[in-house]
Design an enzyme around this catalytic site. Sequence first.
Site, PDB file in Angstrom:
ATOM      1  CD  GLU A 137      -2.614  -1.543   2.818  1.00 26.27           C
ATOM      2  OE1 GLU A 137      -4.230  -1.090   2.346  1.00 26.27           O
ATOM      3  OE2 GLU A 137      -2.608  -0.568   3.585  1.00 26.27           O
TER       4      GLU A 137
ATOM      5  CD  GLU B 233      -4.775  -5.666   2.672  1.00 24.79           C
ATOM      6  OE1 GLU B 233      -5.521  -5.154   3.121  1.00 24.79           O
ATOM      7  OE2 GLU B 233      -3.208  -5.420   3.151  1.00 24.79           O
TER       8      GLU B 233
END
Length: 646
Positions: free
Chosen positions: A205, A285
């Site tokens: 991320e 995710e």
Amino acid sequence: MVVVVVSTFQFVPYRGPAERPARMGLPALALLLVAGVLLTQASPPARSFQLDYEKDCFRKDGAPFRYISGSIHYARVPRPAWRDRLLKMYMSGLSAVQVYIPWNYHEPLPGVYDFAGDRDVEAFLDLTAELGLLVILRPGPYICAEWEMGGLPAWLLWKPDIILRSSDPAYLAAVDSWLHVLLPKIKPRLYQYGGNIISVQVENEYGSYYACDYEYLQHLLGSFRALLGSEVLLFTTDSTQAEELRCGTLQGLYATIDFGPGSNITESFGAQRQVEPKGPLVNSEYYTGWLDYWGEVHASTSSAQVAQGLEDMLQMGANVNMYMFHGGTNFAYWSGADFKDQYKPVTTSYDYDAPLSEAGDPTEKLFAIRTVISKFQPLPVGPMPPATPKYSYGRVALKKYADLLSVLDVLCPSGAIQSQFPLTFEAIKQLPWDVPDPTTLGSPPHSICDRGYVMLQQEYQGTLERDGLTTLRVTGRAGDTLDVLLENMGRISFGANISDFKGMLGNISLGSSLLSNWLIYPLAIDTAIKQGWPHAAQPQSSNGGTAGPAFYTGTFETPGIAWDTFVKFPGWSKGQLWINGFNLGRYWPSRGPQQTLFVPSSVLHVDRPNNITVLELEGASPAPFLLFLDKPLFNRTLNHSTMATK
């Protein structure tokens, strides 16, 4: 003189038969060629896992492939339970598991590596292969995961001006050193080389981080390629925000996204298509639940909502990893923290309201997910393994062993460090003048990281807290001893504030005067306890008071069985629990929501007494005891319809 007590709470190649020379001349050449042809015909097709940009899918050994995966963190699960958890994931219908590798879990000091016991990542990966699961590996170097400092070692902060997650030469040197140790362990387990690792994530991320340093990502790409080879599929994961996808992606790394139930799936995958117009749709995710913070309500997400979102994505042909499928526990001091307008430490439990509970038990959510998966691919034959047995061992009386200040010689055998001004992880000692009237003992805002337990003449006065109470009123005489014990509640694991220094970051004042000339005691509590203290030590005489930092001990025996259990803390305030030397983590029932700590059966003895050690930081009841139950307790629940950035 001022004495400072510092708590280090987290704290701190196949070789065949020998070759014979070939005969000279044409016959030998002919034999060689024939052997080569026969060998080629007998060889199986090359193993491969690749992107297909024409068919918008993955190809495994040349055939179209879609994975349904779930996240599990080996560092949050005791090694004896790995097989149970992975088998339940396999029997749920998953084809893969997604695995983080926390750097700081394996390199506690520069150049000092630990891959033994619960840290044996190679054994964990080999077990996934044995059970028929593929692996999506996320080796960092940064992982977030609500883990202490996002998996980065705190010793990186020994260079105070280091710029983490950037092309800062000091940071890159440490990263390169680590990757040269880690990735050679990974390469033989890649799918192309006969293993089960089908893809490897680079960073994590990164688009959410302020640096937006493409040179850093390019450096990582080069390192991963050099150490893992040119064939492995490398990817990134970011949110669906355009700016984060701009900063977190790089040519040569396949871009995937993350989002939870309740999101608009078409719009979310549309964001991936902005950076990857072709190729497989991937949600790396998909949030099955959410984490808990101390002092906030227990998070939960409805099973129906999670199952419906999964079905909708699978109907689109997407690849999905469920984060988490099994959350586990932040044992010891490994829980991280977030910073969202204020410091928010994560609880010891990482249950996550996941399909497998913190104790590894199948939930209603797991069976709802399993039903969805069965619509798209066959489930493994056989029943789902049952929940692990639990036992209520009942009430166990404890007694006070010693005040923390009376055992500094044990906890800090090297003695105190002297310093004119505050250092990180410290506490103060000795009042320099009479203070007959209540006077303010104070710290600058945000300078206590994260909690400071104040004692005057060994009497507990109260607690200073980051983003909370920063002043106390005290009285005393010149020469009185003033102590502050500093506690790290977990370094920030996400966002711009991951350079999260701990201890006392500013000067403490008494009235209008700054206190100086400090003695600093780094406390090696876990080292002492692992060596058998205090149970193997001589009994200490202690005052009868139960306020302030002190150690308590007790024992209990199991009735011939060692089963999982949960311990409750009636009348306790806040502290740390060890059983048989194993650090089970922080308890804080007064702040909540978590009321019990999970005790895995592998920690317990059957053939001898189980030793309990508690470090209570604020105060226990006059007749302290623990209560062992067969189920966990949370004080409140909350349904999250929308998810904040992880």
